[in-house]
Design a protein around this motif. Structure first.
Motif, PDB file in Angstrom:
ATOM      1  N   MET A   1       0.843  -1.111   0.158  1.00 54.99           N
ATOM      2  CA  MET A   1      -0.222  -0.026   0.108  1.00 54.99           C
ATOM      3  C   MET A   1       0.665   1.351  -0.057  1.00 54.99           C
ATOM      4  SD  MET A   1      -2.909   1.156   2.704  1.00 54.99           S
ATOM      5  CE  MET A   1      -4.039   0.047   2.519  1.00 54.99           C
ATOM      6  N   ASN A   2       0.885   2.026  -1.094  1.00 50.31           N
ATOM      7  CA  ASN A   2       1.516   3.297  -1.037  1.00 50.31           C
ATOM      8  C   ASN A   2       1.013   4.377   0.117  1.00 50.31           C
ATOM      9  OD1 ASN A   2      -0.652   4.740  -2.247  1.00 50.31           O
ATOM     10  ND2 ASN A   2      -0.149   4.395  -4.158  1.00 50.31           N
ATOM     11  N   LEU A   3       1.845   5.339   0.126  1.00 48.41           N
ATOM     12  CA  LEU A   3       1.675   6.517   1.276  1.00 48.41           C
ATOM     13  C   LEU A   3       0.376   6.998   1.000  1.00 48.41           C
ATOM     14  CD1 LEU A   3       2.654   7.837   3.802  1.00 48.41           C
ATOM     15  CD2 LEU A   3       4.033   9.371   2.173  1.00 48.41           C
ATOM     16  N   SER A   4       0.002   7.333  -0.378  1.00 50.98           N
ATOM     17  CA  SER A   4      -1.539   8.073  -0.458  1.00 50.98           C
ATOM     18  C   SER A   4      -2.579   7.299   0.188  1.00 50.98           C
ATOM     19  CB  SER A   4      -1.518   8.646  -1.770  1.00 50.98           C
ATOM     20  OG  SER A   4      -1.696   7.591  -2.451  1.00 50.98           O
ATOM     21  N   LYS A   5      -2.632   6.101  -0.144  1.00 50.09           N
ATOM     22  CA  LYS A   5      -3.482   4.954   0.124  1.00 50.09           C
ATOM     23  C   LYS A   5      -3.838   4.994   1.795  1.00 50.09           C
ATOM     24  CE  LYS A   5      -4.213   2.232  -3.966  1.00 50.09           C
ATOM     25  NZ  LYS A   5      -4.083   1.039  -4.267  1.00 50.09           N
ATOM     26  N   LYS A   6      -2.443   4.945   2.401  1.00 47.44           N
ATOM     27  CA  LYS A   6      -2.580   4.984   3.916  1.00 47.44           C
ATOM     28  C   LYS A   6      -3.069   6.205   4.389  1.00 47.44           C
ATOM     29  CE  LYS A   6       1.222   1.893   4.353  1.00 47.44           C
ATOM     30  NZ  LYS A   6       2.873   1.526   5.042  1.00 47.44           N
ATOM     31  N   ILE A   7      -2.685   7.547   4.031  1.00 51.22           N
ATOM     32  CA  ILE A   7      -3.095   8.724   4.355  1.00 51.22           C
ATOM     33  C   ILE A   7      -4.780   8.814   4.116  1.00 51.22           C
ATOM     34  CG2 ILE A   7      -3.345  11.192   3.915  1.00 51.22           C
ATOM     35  CD1 ILE A   7      -0.249  10.796   3.363  1.00 51.22           C
ATOM     36  N   VAL A   8      -5.155   8.261   2.940  1.00 47.48           N
ATOM     37  CA  VAL A   8      -6.539   8.371   2.676  1.00 47.48           C
ATOM     38  C   VAL A   8      -7.592   7.528   3.769  1.00 47.48           C
ATOM     39  CG1 VAL A   8      -8.388   7.565   1.065  1.00 47.48           C
ATOM     40  CG2 VAL A   8      -6.415   8.993   0.249  1.00 47.48           C
ATOM     41  N   ALA A   9      -6.722   6.132   3.813  1.00 47.63           N
ATOM     42  CA  ALA A   9      -7.379   5.157   4.909  1.00 47.63           C
ATOM     43  C   ALA A   9      -7.539   5.876   6.373  1.00 47.63           C
ATOM     44  CB  ALA A   9      -6.630   3.917   4.909  1.00 47.63           C
ATOM     45  N   LEU A  10      -6.331   6.462   6.637  1.00 50.20           N
ATOM     46  CA  LEU A  10      -6.387   7.078   7.986  1.00 50.20           C
ATOM     47  C   LEU A  10      -7.309   8.362   8.028  1.00 50.20           C
ATOM     48  CD1 LEU A  10      -4.782   7.547  10.621  1.00 50.20           C
ATOM     49  CD2 LEU A  10      -3.433   9.084   9.632  1.00 50.20           C
ATOM     50  N   LEU A  11      -7.644   8.921   6.955  1.00 46.52           N
ATOM     51  CA  LEU A  11      -8.520  10.292   7.133  1.00 46.52           C
ATOM     52  C   LEU A  11     -10.064   9.740   7.117  1.00 46.52           C
ATOM     53  CD1 LEU A  11      -6.933  12.914   4.526  1.00 46.52           C
ATOM     54  CD2 LEU A  11      -7.130  12.988   6.775  1.00 46.52           C
ATOM     55  N   MET A  12     -10.262   8.654   6.644  1.00 43.28           N
ATOM     56  CA  MET A  12     -11.611   8.162   6.300  1.00 43.28           C
ATOM     57  C   MET A  12     -11.838   7.461   7.796  1.00 43.28           C
ATOM     58  SD  MET A  12     -12.672   8.629   3.622  1.00 43.28           S
ATOM     59  CE  MET A  12     -14.247   7.556   3.523  1.00 43.28           C
ATOM     60  N   SER A  13     -11.037   6.832   8.535  1.00 45.26           N
ATOM     61  CA  SER A  13     -11.116   6.319   9.948  1.00 45.26           C
ATOM     62  C   SER A  13     -11.338   7.283  10.812  1.00 45.26           C
ATOM     63  CB  SER A  13      -9.748   5.552  10.359  1.00 45.26           C
ATOM     64  OG  SER A  13      -9.263   4.620   9.515  1.00 45.26           O
ATOM     65  N   GLY A  14     -10.636   8.591  10.755  1.00 40.09           N
ATOM     66  CA  GLY A  14     -11.028   9.552  11.585  1.00 40.09           C
ATOM     67  C   GLY A  14     -12.325  10.300  11.418  1.00 40.09           C
ATOM     68  N   LEU A  15     -12.662  10.437   9.999  1.00 41.43           N
ATOM     69  CA  LEU A  15     -13.963  10.796   9.403  1.00 41.43           C
ATOM     70  C   LEU A  15     -15.123   9.803  10.221  1.00 41.43           C
ATOM     71  CD1 LEU A  15     -15.701  12.826   8.044  1.00 41.43           C
ATOM     72  CD2 LEU A  15     -15.693  11.321   6.135  1.00 41.43           C
ATOM     73  N   LEU A  16     -15.116   8.630   9.924  1.00 39.94           N
ATOM     74  CA  LEU A  16     -15.842   7.608  10.671  1.00 39.94           C
ATOM     75  C   LEU A  16     -16.226   7.677  12.252  1.00 39.94           C
ATOM     76  CD1 LEU A  16     -15.427   4.618   8.411  1.00 39.94           C
ATOM     77  CD2 LEU A  16     -17.341   6.072   8.522  1.00 39.94           C
ATOM     78  N   ILE A  17     -14.884   7.766  12.804  1.00 34.34           N
ATOM     79  CA  ILE A  17     -14.916   7.874  14.243  1.00 34.34           C
ATOM     80  C   ILE A  17     -15.663   9.350  14.737  1.00 34.34           C
ATOM     81  CG2 ILE A  17     -13.550   8.457  16.274  1.00 34.34           C
ATOM     82  CD1 ILE A  17     -11.564   6.300  14.991  1.00 34.34           C
ATOM     83  N   SER A  18     -15.066  10.388  14.026  1.00 32.73           N
ATOM     84  CA  SER A  18     -15.925  11.703  14.301  1.00 32.73           C
ATOM     85  C   SER A  18     -17.346  11.720  13.946  1.00 32.73           C
ATOM     86  CB  SER A  18     -15.459  12.863  13.720  1.00 32.73           C
ATOM     87  OG  SER A  18     -15.373  13.015  12.385  1.00 32.73           O
ATOM     88  N   LEU A  19     -17.969  10.794  12.907  1.00 35.84           N
ATOM     89  CA  LEU A  19     -19.242  11.077  12.771  1.00 35.84           C
ATOM     90  C   LEU A  19     -19.934  10.162  13.982  1.00 35.84           C
ATOM     91  CD1 LEU A  19     -19.582  10.872   8.936  1.00 35.84           C
ATOM     92  CD2 LEU A  19     -20.039  12.575  10.216  1.00 35.84           C
ATOM     93  N   GLY A  20     -19.429   9.127  14.250  1.00 40.70           N
ATOM     94  CA  GLY A  20     -19.962   8.198  15.497  1.00 40.70           C
ATOM     95  C   GLY A  20     -20.028   9.141  16.778  1.00 40.70           C
ATOM     96  N   ALA A  21     -18.998  10.155  16.970  1.00 37.03           N
ATOM     97  CA  ALA A  21     -19.417  10.760  18.159  1.00 37.03           C
ATOM     98  C   ALA A  21     -20.486  11.650  18.030  1.00 37.03           C
ATOM     99  CB  ALA A  21     -18.249  11.673  18.299  1.00 37.03           C
ATOM    100  N   CYS A  22     -21.247  11.933  16.917  1.00 34.07           N
ATOM    101  CA  CYS A  22     -22.279  12.930  16.819  1.00 34.07           C
ATOM    102  C   CYS A  22     -23.515  12.223  16.754  1.00 34.07           C
ATOM    103  CB  CYS A  22     -22.125  13.671  15.487  1.00 34.07           C
ATOM    104  SG  CYS A  22     -20.796  14.661  15.423  1.00 34.07           S
ATOM    105  N   ALA A  23     -23.440  10.804  16.919  1.00 33.73           N
ATOM    106  CA  ALA A  23     -24.797  10.267  16.854  1.00 33.73           C
ATOM    107  C   ALA A  23     -25.486  10.363  18.228  1.00 33.73           C
ATOM    108  CB  ALA A  23     -24.562   8.610  16.655  1.00 33.73           C
ATOM    109  N   ALA A  24     -26.812  10.215  18.415  1.00 33.39           N
ATOM    110  CA  ALA A  24     -27.618  10.312  19.347  1.00 33.39           C
ATOM    111  C   ALA A  24     -27.646   8.836  19.994  1.00 33.39           C
ATOM    112  CB  ALA A  24     -29.051  10.748  19.135  1.00 33.39           C
TER     113      ALA A  24
END
Length: 111
Positions: A1-24
């Motif tokens: 896995m190249n560096l850009s795919k790792k960065i995208v995967a890391l950003l997507m993980s962060g986004l999913l975690i932050s969206l989960g924190a907004c759930a009721a």
């Protein structure tokens, strides 16, 4: 896995975690519900303040998922009923919980 795919995967993980924190849940509000409830609280407070028969400085208003809780002290049962009616008249209020107490009354049923 190249560096850009790792960065995208890391950003997507962060986004999913932050969206989960907004759930009721049953015990906490989503971000949108928090904003909606803040608006409802402000509208109820303003309506109580604008009612000449109520002393708004002694009535506390809290809102959770559309349910308004009124607490504090009033001078009579008529004022308690009036505050509840004012809160119920605000669009978006689903129910009103009355925890107000009549000043000088020790009777627990006299609220």
């Amino acid at each position: 896995m190249n560096l850009s795919k790792k960065i995208v995967a890391l950003l997507m993980s962060g986004l999913l975690i932050s969206l989960g924190a907004c759930a009721a849940s049953d015990t906490k509000e989503s971000t949108g519900q928090y904003v909606d409830n803040s608006v409802l609280t402000a509208k109820v407070k303003a309506a109580i303040f604008n009612d000449p028969t109520l002393n708004s400085s002694e009535i506390t208003v809290q809102t959770f998922k559309g349910e308004v809780q009124l607490s504090g002290f009033v001078s009579s049962i008529d004022q308690t009923n009036r505050a509840v009616d004012v809160a119920k008249g605000i669009p978006g209020v689903t129910s009103v919980k009355n925890d107000m107490r009549v000043k000088g009354s020790n009777n627990p049923f006299y609220k």
